[in-house]
Design a protein around this motif. Structure first.
Motif: not given
Length: 172
Positions: A6-11, A14-16, A21-22
């Protein structure tokens, strides 16, 4: 029975990218980006998240989410845990979060109850104001003897439709 990331779609793009990647490095092929897709998780699946903050939930929301996953039979793995507790398993961590959420709910409930008690002692009473017996009798009389509609009773007696309905159908 598959690993689903699950990938949190923040603003923060870079965090996405960091999450993706992880999760890929963890051996996950399938990823979901929307919380609605949690419904598609099946018993035996493993939900992989980069870190708990990537779920974007408060502690009480996390607890109910963990309970939801548990009932569905879905295991959850957190890739990046707090470095101070490397030996804590995901299960232990989830149990701790659920306990903390219960504690928070209890504290909020206690504070609310104390606040209500203090307000009552100082003369303040919460809730909606009561209406007089005469008003209740008038409402019932207009309905049963004059065949007024609920709307007309509400206007005549200066009460809400819900109040008129309540007293018409309430037994003494």
């Amino acid at each position: 029975m598959e690993k689903i990331g699950y990938v949190y779609s923040s603003l923060d793009e870079m965090y996405i990218k960091e999450q993706i990647e992880a999760i890929k490095n963890f051996g996950v092929k399938k990823m979901i980006l929307d919380e609605e897709e949690f419904k598609e998780l099946r018993k035996g699946d493993e939900l992989i998240v980069y870190e708990l903050k990537s779920l974007g939930k408060s502690i009480t929301q996390l607890a109910s989410f963990f309970t939801y996953l548990d009932k569905k039979g879905v295991k959850m793995t957190v890739i990046s845990k707090c470095k101070d507790y490397p030996d804590v398993t995901d299960k232990q961590f989830i149990d701790l979060v659920v306990e903390l959420a219960d504690l928070e709910s209890f504290i909020i409930s206690e504070r609310t109850t104390k606040g209500i008690q203090i307000a009552r002692r100082s003369g303040r009473v919460g809730g909606r104001p009561k209406i007089s017996k005469e008003k209740v009798e008038e409402i019932r009389y207009l309905y049963h003897n004059q065949s007024y509609t609920l709307r007309k009773i509400a206007e005549t007696c200066d009460v809400s439709l819900g109040t008129a309905y309540k007293y018409i159908h309430e037994q003494d």
